[in-house]
Design a protein around this motif. Structure first.
Motif, PDB file in Angstrom:
ATOM      1  N   GLY A  40       7.549  11.739  -1.144  1.00 54.86           N
ATOM      2  CA  GLY A  40       7.362  10.440  -1.765  1.00 54.86           C
ATOM      3  C   GLY A  40       8.514   9.489  -1.493  1.00 54.86           C
ATOM      4  O   GLY A  40       8.311   8.282  -1.335  1.00 54.86           O
ATOM      5  N   LEU A  41       9.722  10.025  -1.431  1.00 52.23           N
ATOM      6  CA  LEU A  41      10.894   9.200  -1.118  1.00 52.23           C
ATOM      7  C   LEU A  41      10.805   8.653   0.301  1.00 52.23           C
ATOM      8  O   LEU A  41      11.131   7.487   0.544  1.00 52.23           O
ATOM      9  CB  LEU A  41      12.169  10.022  -1.301  1.00 52.23           C
ATOM     10  N   ALA A  42      10.343   9.465   1.228  1.00 53.51           N
ATOM     11  CA  ALA A  42      10.188   9.003   2.606  1.00 53.51           C
ATOM     12  C   ALA A  42       9.122   7.914   2.695  1.00 53.51           C
ATOM     13  O   ALA A  42       9.298   6.920   3.411  1.00 53.51           O
ATOM     14  CB  ALA A  42       9.835  10.170   3.509  1.00 53.51           C
ATOM     15  N   ILE A  43       8.037   8.090   1.967  1.00 52.37           N
ATOM     16  CA  ILE A  43       6.991   7.064   1.959  1.00 52.37           C
ATOM     17  C   ILE A  43       7.519   5.792   1.305  1.00 52.37           C
ATOM     18  O   ILE A  43       7.266   4.683   1.781  1.00 52.37           O
ATOM     19  CB  ILE A  43       5.729   7.589   1.248  1.00 52.37           C
ATOM     20  N   GLY A  44       8.259   5.949   0.216  1.00 54.11           N
ATOM     21  CA  GLY A  44       8.827   4.791  -0.470  1.00 54.11           C
ATOM     22  C   GLY A  44       9.859   4.057   0.357  1.00 54.11           C
ATOM     23  O   GLY A  44      10.034   2.848   0.220  1.00 54.11           O
ATOM     24  N   MET A  79       0.814  -1.190   0.000  1.00 55.60           N
ATOM     25  CA  MET A  79       0.000   0.000   0.000  1.00 55.60           C
ATOM     26  C   MET A  79       0.866   1.265   0.000  1.00 55.60           C
ATOM     27  O   MET A  79       0.552   2.219  -0.686  1.00 55.60           O
ATOM     28  CB  MET A  79      -0.909  -0.044   1.236  1.00 55.60           C
ATOM     29  N   LEU A  80       1.934   1.258   0.782  1.00 49.46           N
ATOM     30  CA  LEU A  80       2.819   2.420   0.811  1.00 49.46           C
ATOM     31  C   LEU A  80       3.533   2.609  -0.521  1.00 49.46           C
ATOM     32  O   LEU A  80       3.824   3.750  -0.913  1.00 49.46           O
ATOM     33  CB  LEU A  80       3.837   2.291   1.946  1.00 49.46           C
ATOM     34  N   ASN A  81       3.804   1.509  -1.223  1.00 52.69           N
ATOM     35  CA  ASN A  81       4.466   1.615  -2.514  1.00 52.69           C
ATOM     36  C   ASN A  81       3.556   2.306  -3.527  1.00 52.69           C
ATOM     37  O   ASN A  81       4.020   3.156  -4.292  1.00 52.69           O
ATOM     38  CB  ASN A  81       4.877   0.228  -3.012  1.00 52.69           C
ATOM     39  N   ILE A  82       2.283   1.965  -3.521  1.00 53.06           N
ATOM     40  CA  ILE A  82       1.334   2.608  -4.434  1.00 53.06           C
ATOM     41  C   ILE A  82       1.212   4.092  -4.106  1.00 53.06           C
ATOM     42  O   ILE A  82       1.188   4.940  -5.006  1.00 53.06           O
ATOM     43  CB  ILE A  82      -0.034   1.901  -4.363  1.00 53.06           C
ATOM     44  N   GLY A 127       8.446   2.641  -6.084  1.00 51.76           N
ATOM     45  CA  GLY A 127       8.033   3.997  -5.723  1.00 51.76           C
ATOM     46  C   GLY A 127       9.204   4.844  -5.286  1.00 51.76           C
ATOM     47  O   GLY A 127       9.314   6.018  -5.642  1.00 51.76           O
ATOM     48  N   ARG A 128      10.095   4.245  -4.511  1.00 46.52           N
ATOM     49  CA  ARG A 128      11.285   4.969  -4.074  1.00 46.52           C
ATOM     50  C   ARG A 128      12.161   5.338  -5.255  1.00 46.52           C
ATOM     51  O   ARG A 128      12.652   6.464  -5.356  1.00 46.52           O
ATOM     52  CB  ARG A 128      12.071   4.113  -3.082  1.00 46.52           C
ATOM     53  N   ASN A 129      12.330   4.409  -6.194  1.00 44.24           N
ATOM     54  CA  ASN A 129      13.173   4.672  -7.361  1.00 44.24           C
ATOM     55  C   ASN A 129      12.579   5.753  -8.254  1.00 44.24           C
ATOM     56  O   ASN A 129      13.316   6.563  -8.820  1.00 44.24           O
ATOM     57  CB  ASN A 129      13.390   3.390  -8.154  1.00 44.24           C
TER      58      ASN A 129
END
Length: 73
Positions: free
Chosen positions: A39-43, A1-4, A51-53
């Motif tokens: 978004g990076l922190a969430i990823g 879910m966090l990735n989405i 998502g992080r990438n």
């Protein structure tokens, strides 16, 4: 879910970063950097890397554009 959620935040940052490549709209990259860091922190909390990438790629593009324009243009 966090990735989405991270991918969605990265896409929003990308929407700000693409017009920021146009001269005199470089200030949009500051928004892209701010949103990309969120978004990076969430990823980083996610178990997947996509998502992080995406957010890292958006941050790199926005940072290069800001450095070429002196931070404003």
């Amino acid at each position: 879910m966090l990735n989405i959620l991270s991918i969605l935040v990265g896409l929003v940052a990308l929407i700000f970063a693409i017009p920021g490549l146009i001269p005199l709209l470089g200030w949009l990259n500051w928004l892209a950097v701010f949103i990309g860091v969120i978004g990076l922190a969430i990823g980083a909390l996610s178990s997947h890397n996509s998502g992080r990438n995406l957010n890292i790629a958006v941050l790199i593009v926005a940072a290069i554009r800001l450095s070429l324009g002196g931070g404003f243009f």
